[in-house]
Design a protein around this motif. Structure first.
Motif, PDB file in Angstrom:
ATOM      1  N   ARG A  25       0.839  -1.195   0.000  1.00 34.93           N
ATOM      2  CA  ARG A  25       0.000   0.000   0.000  1.00 34.93           C
ATOM      3  C   ARG A  25       0.875   1.247   0.000  1.00 34.93           C
ATOM      4  O   ARG A  25       1.875   1.322   0.696  1.00 34.93           O
ATOM      5  CB  ARG A  25      -0.899   0.001   1.224  1.00 34.93           C
ATOM      6  N   HIS A  26       0.481   2.232  -0.764  1.00 35.31           N
ATOM      7  CA  HIS A  26       1.203   3.496  -0.839  1.00 35.31           C
ATOM      8  C   HIS A  26       0.344   4.569  -0.187  1.00 35.31           C
ATOM      9  O   HIS A  26      -0.806   4.754  -0.557  1.00 35.31           O
ATOM     10  CB  HIS A  26       1.489   3.875  -2.292  1.00 35.31           C
ATOM     11  N   TYR A  27       0.903   5.252   0.790  1.00 38.51           N
ATOM     12  CA  TYR A  27       0.182   6.285   1.513  1.00 38.51           C
ATOM     13  C   TYR A  27       0.656   7.663   1.077  1.00 38.51           C
ATOM     14  O   TYR A  27       1.845   7.876   0.863  1.00 38.51           O
ATOM     15  CB  TYR A  27       0.402   6.138   3.019  1.00 38.51           C
ATOM     16  N   SER A  28      -0.279   8.593   1.002  1.00 38.11           N
ATOM     17  CA  SER A  28       0.093   9.966   0.706  1.00 38.11           C
ATOM     18  C   SER A  28       0.713  10.581   1.957  1.00 38.11           C
ATOM     19  O   SER A  28       0.641  10.023   3.056  1.00 38.11           O
ATOM     20  CB  SER A  28      -1.142  10.768   0.305  1.00 38.11           C
ATOM     21  N   SER A  29       1.312  11.744   1.825  1.00 33.82           N
ATOM     22  CA  SER A  29       1.922  12.385   2.990  1.00 33.82           C
ATOM     23  C   SER A  29       0.857  12.734   4.028  1.00 33.82           C
ATOM     24  O   SER A  29       1.096  12.625   5.230  1.00 33.82           O
ATOM     25  CB  SER A  29       2.708  13.623   2.582  1.00 33.82           C
ATOM     26  N   GLU A  30      -0.335  13.115   3.580  1.00 37.58           N
ATOM     27  CA  GLU A  30      -1.424  13.409   4.519  1.00 37.58           C
ATOM     28  C   GLU A  30      -1.851  12.147   5.253  1.00 37.58           C
ATOM     29  O   GLU A  30      -2.148  12.174   6.442  1.00 37.58           O
ATOM     30  CB  GLU A  30      -2.634  14.008   3.790  1.00 37.58           C
ATOM     31  N   GLY A  31      -1.871  11.039   4.538  1.00 37.53           N
ATOM     32  CA  GLY A  31      -2.233   9.766   5.155  1.00 37.53           C
ATOM     33  C   GLY A  31      -1.232   9.343   6.206  1.00 37.53           C
ATOM     34  O   GLY A  31      -1.583   8.838   7.268  1.00 37.53           O
ATOM     35  N   LYS A  32       0.058   9.559   5.915  1.00 35.29           N
ATOM     36  CA  LYS A  32       1.102   9.215   6.886  1.00 35.29           C
ATOM     37  C   LYS A  32       0.971  10.063   8.145  1.00 35.29           C
ATOM     38  O   LYS A  32       1.108   9.563   9.258  1.00 35.29           O
ATOM     39  CB  LYS A  32       2.487   9.414   6.262  1.00 35.29           C
ATOM     40  N   ILE A  35      -1.856   8.726  10.214  1.00 34.68           N
ATOM     41  CA  ILE A  35      -1.497   7.494  10.918  1.00 34.68           C
ATOM     42  C   ILE A  35      -0.713   7.828  12.182  1.00 34.68           C
ATOM     43  O   ILE A  35      -0.962   7.282  13.263  1.00 34.68           O
ATOM     44  CB  ILE A  35      -0.686   6.558   9.999  1.00 34.68           C
ATOM     45  N   VAL A  36       0.232   8.762  12.066  1.00 34.42           N
ATOM     46  CA  VAL A  36       1.038   9.158  13.229  1.00 34.42           C
ATOM     47  C   VAL A  36       0.151   9.811  14.289  1.00 34.42           C
ATOM     48  O   VAL A  36       0.247   9.501  15.478  1.00 34.42           O
ATOM     49  CB  VAL A  36       2.182  10.109  12.807  1.00 34.42           C
ATOM     50  N   LEU A  37      -0.751  10.701  13.873  1.00 31.13           N
ATOM     51  CA  LEU A  37      -1.635  11.363  14.833  1.00 31.13           C
ATOM     52  C   LEU A  37      -2.559  10.368  15.515  1.00 31.13           C
ATOM     53  O   LEU A  37      -2.839  10.493  16.715  1.00 31.13           O
ATOM     54  CB  LEU A  37      -2.447  12.459  14.135  1.00 31.13           C
ATOM     55  N   PRO A  50     -11.695   7.958  13.887  1.00 34.57           N
ATOM     56  CA  PRO A  50     -10.613   7.486  13.012  1.00 34.57           C
ATOM     57  C   PRO A  50     -10.449   8.409  11.800  1.00 34.57           C
ATOM     58  O   PRO A  50     -11.389   9.018  11.324  1.00 34.57           O
ATOM     59  CB  PRO A  50     -11.062   6.106  12.578  1.00 34.57           C
ATOM     60  N   ARG A  51      -9.230   8.498  11.305  1.00 34.23           N
ATOM     61  CA  ARG A  51      -8.924   9.367  10.181  1.00 34.23           C
ATOM     62  C   ARG A  51      -8.842   8.563   8.889  1.00 34.23           C
ATOM     63  O   ARG A  51      -7.881   8.653   8.163  1.00 34.23           O
ATOM     64  CB  ARG A  51      -7.602  10.075  10.426  1.00 34.23           C
ATOM     65  N   HIS A  52      -9.860   7.797   8.600  1.00 36.27           N
ATOM     66  CA  HIS A  52      -9.827   6.939   7.408  1.00 36.27           C
ATOM     67  C   HIS A  52      -9.942   7.741   6.123  1.00 36.27           C
ATOM     68  O   HIS A  52      -9.601   7.250   5.061  1.00 36.27           O
ATOM     69  CB  HIS A  52     -10.947   5.902   7.463  1.00 36.27           C
ATOM     70  N   ASP A  53     -10.404   8.988   6.219  1.00 36.64           N
ATOM     71  CA  ASP A  53     -10.575   9.766   4.997  1.00 36.64           C
ATOM     72  C   ASP A  53      -9.237  10.151   4.364  1.00 36.64           C
ATOM     73  O   ASP A  53      -9.187  10.476   3.194  1.00 36.64           O
ATOM     74  CB  ASP A  53     -11.385  11.036   5.286  1.00 36.64           C
TER      75      ASP A  53
END
Length: 57
Positions: A25-32, A35-37, A50-53
């Protein structure tokens, strides 16, 4: 006799690695960041929404 350096991987192991690499899976910088938050809020004991969006994209 033929000597080889290092270890040789079996063709089936190489195939499995290739499939895993291709389907990773490739995550965008916003997605990363999301995940950290999520991890930080979970460590604090605050289970927010959850920040699934933001994942993956």
């Amino acid at each position: 006799m033929r000597q080889t350096t290092g270890t040789r991987k079996k063709p089936d192991e190489k195939t499995v690695k290739d499939i895993k690499r291709a389907t990773r899976r490739h995550y965008s910088s916003e997605g990363k960041i999301g995940i950290v938050l999520d991890g930080l809020s979970f460590e604090d004991g605050q289970l927010g929404t959850p920040r699934h969006d933001c994942r993956p994209g």
